[in-house]
Motif scaffolding. Structure first.
Motif, PDB file in Angstrom:
ATOM      1  N   ALA A  47     -39.609  37.841 -10.425  1.00 50.30           N
ATOM      2  CA  ALA A  47     -39.523  39.295 -10.572  1.00 50.30           C
ATOM      3  C   ALA A  47     -39.356  39.968  -9.212  1.00 50.30           C
ATOM      4  N   ALA A  48     -40.052  39.455  -8.206  1.00 52.13           N
ATOM      5  CA  ALA A  48     -39.923  40.023  -6.859  1.00 52.13           C
ATOM      6  C   ALA A  48     -38.492  39.902  -6.352  1.00 52.13           C
ATOM      7  N   LEU A  49     -37.877  38.757  -6.591  1.00 55.45           N
ATOM      8  CA  LEU A  49     -36.496  38.572  -6.151  1.00 55.45           C
ATOM      9  C   LEU A  49     -35.551  39.482  -6.926  1.00 55.45           C
ATOM     10  N   ASP A  50     -35.809  39.673  -8.213  1.00 60.48           N
ATOM     11  CA  ASP A  50     -34.967  40.585  -8.988  1.00 60.48           C
ATOM     12  C   ASP A  50     -35.183  42.031  -8.549  1.00 60.48           C
ATOM     13  N   CYS A  51     -36.416  42.394  -8.186  1.00 61.78           N
ATOM     14  CA  CYS A  51     -36.668  43.740  -7.652  1.00 61.78           C
ATOM     15  C   CYS A  51     -35.835  43.966  -6.394  1.00 61.78           C
ATOM     16  N   LEU A  52     -35.764  42.934  -5.553  1.00 63.23           N
ATOM     17  CA  LEU A  52     -34.944  43.035  -4.352  1.00 63.23           C
ATOM     18  C   LEU A  52     -33.488  43.263  -4.715  1.00 63.23           C
ATOM     19  N   GLN A  53     -32.982  42.550  -5.708  1.00 60.42           N
ATOM     20  CA  GLN A  53     -31.584  42.709  -6.127  1.00 60.42           C
ATOM     21  C   GLN A  53     -31.323  44.118  -6.649  1.00 60.42           C
ATOM     22  N   VAL A  54     -32.226  44.629  -7.459  1.00 66.05           N
ATOM     23  CA  VAL A  54     -32.054  45.974  -8.022  1.00 66.05           C
ATOM     24  C   VAL A  54     -32.064  47.014  -6.902  1.00 66.05           C
ATOM     25  N   ALA A  55     -33.014  46.867  -5.976  1.00 69.73           N
ATOM     26  CA  ALA A  55     -33.081  47.806  -4.851  1.00 69.73           C
ATOM     27  C   ALA A  55     -31.792  47.745  -4.031  1.00 69.73           C
ATOM     28  N   LEU A  56     -31.297  46.545  -3.760  1.00 67.64           N
ATOM     29  CA  LEU A  56     -30.047  46.400  -3.010  1.00 67.64           C
ATOM     30  C   LEU A  56     -28.870  47.018  -3.758  1.00 67.64           C
ATOM     31  N   ASP A  57     -28.832  46.849  -5.073  1.00 64.35           N
ATOM     32  CA  ASP A  57     -27.749  47.434  -5.873  1.00 64.35           C
ATOM     33  C   ASP A  57     -27.739  48.960  -5.744  1.00 64.35           C
ATOM     34  N   HIS A  58     -28.912  49.567  -5.849  1.00 61.36           N
ATOM     35  CA  HIS A  58     -28.988  51.032  -5.750  1.00 61.36           C
ATOM     36  C   HIS A  58     -28.693  51.504  -4.327  1.00 61.36           C
ATOM     37  N   TRP A  59     -29.163  50.773  -3.351  1.00 58.24           N
ATOM     38  CA  TRP A  59     -28.910  51.105  -1.950  1.00 58.24           C
ATOM     39  C   TRP A  59     -27.412  51.050  -1.652  1.00 58.24           C
ATOM     40  N   THR A  60     -26.768  49.988  -2.137  1.00 57.37           N
ATOM     41  CA  THR A  60     -25.334  49.815  -1.924  1.00 57.37           C
ATOM     42  C   THR A  60     -24.546  50.914  -2.639  1.00 57.37           C
ATOM     43  N   ALA A  61     -24.935  51.212  -3.866  1.00 60.63           N
ATOM     44  CA  ALA A  61     -24.240  52.255  -4.629  1.00 60.63           C
ATOM     45  C   ALA A  61     -24.349  53.619  -3.948  1.00 60.63           C
ATOM     46  N   SER A  62     -25.437  53.828  -3.195  1.00 60.34           N
ATOM     47  CA  SER A  62     -25.614  55.111  -2.496  1.00 60.34           C
ATOM     48  C   SER A  62     -24.978  55.089  -1.111  1.00 60.34           C
ATOM     49  N   ASP A  63     -24.283  54.004  -0.777  1.00 68.26           N
ATOM     50  CA  ASP A  63     -23.697  53.822   0.558  1.00 68.26           C
ATOM     51  C   ASP A  63     -24.753  53.946   1.657  1.00 68.26           C
ATOM     52  N   GLY A  64     -25.960  53.488   1.349  1.00 64.70           N
ATOM     53  CA  GLY A  64     -27.029  53.476   2.341  1.00 64.70           C
ATOM     54  C   GLY A  64     -27.747  54.798   2.524  1.00 64.70           C
ATOM     55  N   ARG A  65     -27.400  55.796   1.709  1.00 64.94           N
ATOM     56  CA  ARG A  65     -28.066  57.098   1.844  1.00 64.94           C
ATOM     57  C   ARG A  65     -29.519  57.026   1.370  1.00 64.94           C
ATOM     58  N   LEU A  66     -29.770  56.201   0.364  1.00 63.46           N
ATOM     59  CA  LEU A  66     -31.136  56.029  -0.121  1.00 63.46           C
ATOM     60  C   LEU A  66     -31.851  55.012   0.760  1.00 63.46           C
ATOM     61  N   ASP A  67     -33.147  55.191   0.914  1.00 64.02           N
ATOM     62  CA  ASP A  67     -33.941  54.302   1.746  1.00 64.02           C
ATOM     63  C   ASP A  67     -34.236  53.009   0.984  1.00 64.02           C
ATOM     64  N   LEU A  68     -33.867  51.882   1.574  1.00 63.50           N
ATOM     65  CA  LEU A  68     -34.019  50.585   0.914  1.00 63.50           C
ATOM     66  C   LEU A  68     -35.485  50.259   0.653  1.00 63.50           C
ATOM     67  N   VAL A  69     -36.372  50.540   1.581  1.00 67.04           N
ATOM     68  CA  VAL A  69     -37.796  50.257   1.391  1.00 67.04           C
ATOM     69  C   VAL A  69     -38.354  51.083   0.232  1.00 67.04           C
ATOM     70  N   THR A  70     -37.952  52.342   0.164  1.00 65.31           N
ATOM     71  CA  THR A  70     -38.399  53.196  -0.939  1.00 65.31           C
ATOM     72  C   THR A  70     -37.895  52.651  -2.272  1.00 65.31           C
ATOM     73  N   LEU A  71     -36.653  52.237  -2.299  1.00 68.27           N
ATOM     74  CA  LEU A  71     -36.089  51.663  -3.526  1.00 68.27           C
ATOM     75  C   LEU A  71     -36.833  50.400  -3.936  1.00 68.27           C
ATOM     76  N   LEU A  72     -37.156  49.566  -2.980  1.00 73.47           N
ATOM     77  CA  LEU A  72     -37.891  48.338  -3.283  1.00 73.47           C
ATOM     78  C   LEU A  72     -39.284  48.677  -3.810  1.00 73.47           C
ATOM     79  N   ASN A  73     -39.943  49.638  -3.197  1.00 78.33           N
ATOM     80  CA  ASN A  73     -41.258  50.071  -3.693  1.00 78.33           C
ATOM     81  C   ASN A  73     -41.156  50.609  -5.118  1.00 78.33           C
ATOM     82  N   GLU A  74     -40.111  51.371  -5.406  1.00 79.46           N
ATOM     83  CA  GLU A  74     -39.903  51.899  -6.758  1.00 79.46           C
ATOM     84  C   GLU A  74     -39.692  50.759  -7.751  1.00 79.46           C
TER      85      GLU A  74
END
Length: 90
Positions: free
Chosen positions: A55-82
């Motif tokens: 689950a932790a690895l999948d959380c990382l993937q989801v956070a990376l997907d959202h970060w990439t989709a935002s072109d880095g505008r969203l904070d990756l650490v915040t996304l991972l915490n979410e």
């Protein structure tokens, strides 16, 4: 991952994506071992520890997907915490 562009390239190139996922899958045993050590359990890892590592690895993937989709505008650490927070029981 260094930048959203690099992450996007890896995600959109089948060979790179496969290697990336293979590499992350290889991290799972180390994560499971760390969880087992933290809990003081010995011997074979529990199903729960293995599921939490996956689950932790999948959380990382989801956070990376959202970060990439935002072109880095969203904070990756915040996304991972979410992502991790979404797993918490309500």
């Amino acid at each position: 991952m260094g930048s959203p562009a690099t992450t996007r390239l890896v995600r959109e190139t089948p060979a790179l994506c496969a290697r990336h996922l293979e590499k992350q899958h290889g991290w799972r045993p180390a994560l499971v071992e760390a969880l087992a050590e933290r809990s003081g359990s010995e011997g074979h890892p529990t199903v729960g520890q293995t599921v939490r590592a996956a689950a932790a690895l999948d959380c990382l993937q989801v956070a990376l997907d959202h970060w990439t989709a935002s072109d880095g505008r969203l904070d990756l650490v915040t996304l991972l915490n979410e992502a991790f927070a979404a797993l918490a029981p309500r």
